[in-house]
Design an enzyme around this catalytic site. Structure first.
Site, PDB file in Angstrom:
ATOM      1  N   SER A 145       0.878  -1.178   0.000  1.00 15.45           N
ATOM      2  CA  SER A 145       0.000   0.000   0.000  1.00 15.45           C
ATOM      3  C   SER A 145       0.908   1.218   0.000  1.00 15.45           C
ATOM      4  CB  SER A 145      -0.839  -0.011   1.275  1.00 15.45           C
ATOM      5  OG  SER A 145      -1.434   1.259   1.499  1.00 15.45           O
ATOM      6  N   TYR A 158      -2.378  -1.262  10.427  1.00  9.31           N
ATOM      7  CA  TYR A 158      -2.284  -1.377   8.962  1.00  9.31           C
ATOM      8  C   TYR A 158      -0.946  -0.837   8.469  1.00  9.31           C
ATOM      9  CZ  TYR A 158      -3.946  -1.113   4.074  1.00  9.31           C
ATOM     10  OH  TYR A 158      -4.110  -1.267   2.716  1.00  9.31           O
TER      11      TYR A 158
HETATM   12  P1  NAD Z   1     -11.380  -6.343  -0.107  1.00 11.30           P
HETATM   13  O1  NAD Z   1     -11.970  -6.178   1.246  1.00 11.30           O
HETATM   14  O2  NAD Z   1     -12.225  -6.060  -1.305  1.00 11.30           O
HETATM   15  O3  NAD Z   1     -10.789  -7.824  -0.272  1.00 11.30           O
HETATM   16  C1  NAD Z   1     -10.054  -8.432   0.752  1.00 11.30           C
HETATM   17  C2  NAD Z   1      -9.961  -9.914   0.486  1.00 11.30           C
HETATM   18  O4  NAD Z   1      -9.248 -10.539   1.564  1.00 11.30           O
HETATM   19  C3  NAD Z   1     -11.331 -10.616   0.418  1.00 11.30           C
HETATM   20  O5  NAD Z   1     -11.313 -11.610  -0.584  1.00 11.30           O
HETATM   21  C4  NAD Z   1     -11.450 -11.268   1.801  1.00 11.30           C
HETATM   22  O6  NAD Z   1     -12.313 -12.396   1.836  1.00 11.30           O
HETATM   23  C5  NAD Z   1     -10.004 -11.649   2.034  1.00 11.30           C
HETATM   24  N1  NAD Z   1      -9.715 -11.928   3.442  1.00 11.30           N
HETATM   25  C6  NAD Z   1      -9.931 -11.159   4.528  1.00 11.30           C
HETATM   26  N2  NAD Z   1      -9.576 -11.810   5.651  1.00 11.30           N
HETATM   27  C7  NAD Z   1      -9.098 -13.021   5.254  1.00 11.30           C
HETATM   28  C8  NAD Z   1      -8.576 -14.141   5.942  1.00 11.30           C
HETATM   29  N3  NAD Z   1      -8.461 -14.170   7.283  1.00 11.30           N
HETATM   30  N4  NAD Z   1      -8.221 -15.225   5.214  1.00 11.30           N
HETATM   31  C9  NAD Z   1      -8.348 -15.250   3.858  1.00 11.30           C
HETATM   32  N5  NAD Z   1      -8.826 -14.201   3.157  1.00 11.30           N
HETATM   33  C10 NAD Z   1      -9.201 -13.109   3.854  1.00 11.30           C
HETATM   34  O7  NAD Z   1     -10.053  -5.461  -0.101  1.00 11.30           O
HETATM   35  P2  NAD Z   1      -9.156  -4.789  -1.259  1.00 11.30           P
HETATM   36  O8  NAD Z   1      -9.340  -3.313  -1.147  1.00 11.30           O
HETATM   37  O9  NAD Z   1      -9.336  -5.449  -2.557  1.00 11.30           O
HETATM   38  O10 NAD Z   1      -7.705  -5.082  -0.669  1.00 11.30           O
HETATM   39  C11 NAD Z   1      -6.829  -6.069  -1.180  1.00 11.30           C
HETATM   40  C12 NAD Z   1      -5.412  -5.749  -0.731  1.00 11.30           C
HETATM   41  O11 NAD Z   1      -5.008  -4.487  -1.299  1.00 11.30           O
HETATM   42  C13 NAD Z   1      -5.249  -5.608   0.777  1.00 11.30           C
HETATM   43  O12 NAD Z   1      -4.017  -6.172   1.183  1.00 11.30           O
HETATM   44  C14 NAD Z   1      -5.230  -4.109   0.983  1.00 11.30           C
HETATM   45  O13 NAD Z   1      -4.546  -3.742   2.146  1.00 11.30           O
HETATM   46  C15 NAD Z   1      -4.510  -3.659  -0.276  1.00 11.30           C
HETATM   47  N6  NAD Z   1      -4.751  -2.249  -0.629  1.00 11.30           N
HETATM   48  C16 NAD Z   1      -6.003  -1.809  -0.908  1.00 11.30           C
HETATM   49  C17 NAD Z   1      -6.162  -0.468  -1.232  1.00 11.30           C
HETATM   50  C18 NAD Z   1      -7.515   0.101  -1.551  1.00 11.30           C
HETATM   51  O14 NAD Z   1      -7.607   1.341  -1.703  1.00 11.30           O
HETATM   52  N7  NAD Z   1      -8.547  -0.698  -1.700  1.00 11.30           N
HETATM   53  C19 NAD Z   1      -5.069   0.403  -1.258  1.00 11.30           C
HETATM   54  C20 NAD Z   1      -3.808  -0.093  -0.959  1.00 11.30           C
HETATM   55  C21 NAD Z   1      -3.665  -1.431  -0.642  1.00 11.30           C
END
Ligand code: NAD
Length: 263
Positions: A145, A158
């Site tokens: 991130s 985080y």
């Molecule tokens: P999201 O909530 O849409 O998806 C998260 C996924 O992780 C889901 O499939 C969920 O079921 C899974 N998950 C959660 N807990 C779990 C567990 N204990 N075991 C197995 N799976 C589990 O989130 P997203 O926004 O798509 O985020 C994905 C990644 O990208 C994360 O690591 C997040 O930190 C990172 N990220 C997101 C953003 C953003 O703006 N959305 C920005 C920077 C980084």
């Protein structure tokens, strides 16, 4: 576009939603065999699995390993190997968020975020690297991130976990550099996923703002482009890192953040 990805075995943790689901689709489209992982409605996950397999004529499986449980994580990687015959591309994407001032931050949330957003990647990498070393090829891509590079208030666990991922990425890159394996981190700014939807309401509570104010004054304030990073932008960079053209890139955390960390 990247012919060499055809037939590669890929696993994407947390691929039942958001960025992970789009990565899984991009890899299936490139001809990879894909192992899905993550939580959610059983029927919806099966619909996603069947659609990717049918649309892209490739093997797609699902394993529901909980990323807080090291034995289940080992089971996930074992499942990739026994299903597909190799573990070529590992994408550590599962992640959760909690927005709260540190003095109120629940102890169990800290532990859960460190487990899912940081320790799970240690376990997946530990069990995947021997398979990659055996064939002299591998790609490890960690979804970090912008918060792996800079901080924001109210996100202690985080930001700590994501900074940890940046360090883990460097160590693994150094340990695998002579084995045809690369390890990199992608550092997105804000992407409009279900995770960010949750953050908007939590941030509104923590800062005493309306959700509209949070979008405008917190999210768009952070990103100079004033636009969310898109799934397509992330997919393009992920596929490049996975391709042969990405072989020279290892040990680096790449921002895709609309200029956020340039400030
Ligand atoms: P999201 O909530 O849409 O998806 C998260 C996924 O992780 C889901 O499939 C969920 O079921 C899974 N998950 C959660 N807990 C779990 C567990 N204990 N075991 C197995 N799976 C589990 O989130 P997203 O926004 O798509 O985020 C994905 C990644 O990208 C994360 O690591 C997040 O930190 C990172 N990220 C997101 C953003 C953003 O703006 N959305 C920005 C920077 C980084």
């Amino acid at each position: 576009m990247y012919e060499e990805l055809k037939g590669r075995a890929a696993v994407v943790t947390g691929s039942t939603s958001g960025i992970g689901a789009h990565f899984a689709e991009a890899l299936a489209k490139a001809g990879c065999k894909v192992m899905l992982n993550g939580f959610g409605d059983k029927d919806e996950i099966e619909t996603l699995r069947a659609r990717l397999a049918a649309d892209y004529d490739t093997d797609v499986k699902y394993n529901g390993a909980d990323m807080t449980k090291p034995d289940e994580i080992k089971g996930l990687i074992d499942d990739v190997y026994s299903s597909f015959g190799s573990v070529d591309i590992l994408i550590n994407n599962a992640g959760i968020q909690k927005v709260s001032p540190i003095e109120d931050f629940p102890d169990e949330k800290w532990d859960q975020i460190i487990a899912i957003n940081l320790s799970s990647s240690f376990h997946t990498i530990k069990h995947s690297v021997p398979h990659m070393k055996k064939v002299g090829w591998g790609r490890i891509i960690n979804l970090a991130s912008a918060h792996a590079l800079v901080a924001s208030p109210f996100k202690s666990a985080y930001v700590a976990a994501k900074h940890g991922i940046a360090g883990l990425t460097k160590v693994v890159a150094l340990e695998t550099a002579e084995h045809g394996i690369t390890c990199n981190a992608i550092c997105p700014g804000y992407v409009h996923t279900p995770l960010v939807d949750g953050q908007i309401s939590d941030t509104a509570k923590a800062r005493g703002m309306t959700e509209e104010e949070v979008k405008k004054k917190v999210i768009l304030e952070a990103q100079p482009t004033k636009e969310f990073v898109t799934y397509e932008q992330l997919n393009g960079f992920m596929l490049f890192l996975a391709s042969n053209a990405g072989a020279g890139c290892t040990g680096t955390a790449y921002p895709i953040d609309g200029g956020w960390t340039a400030k």
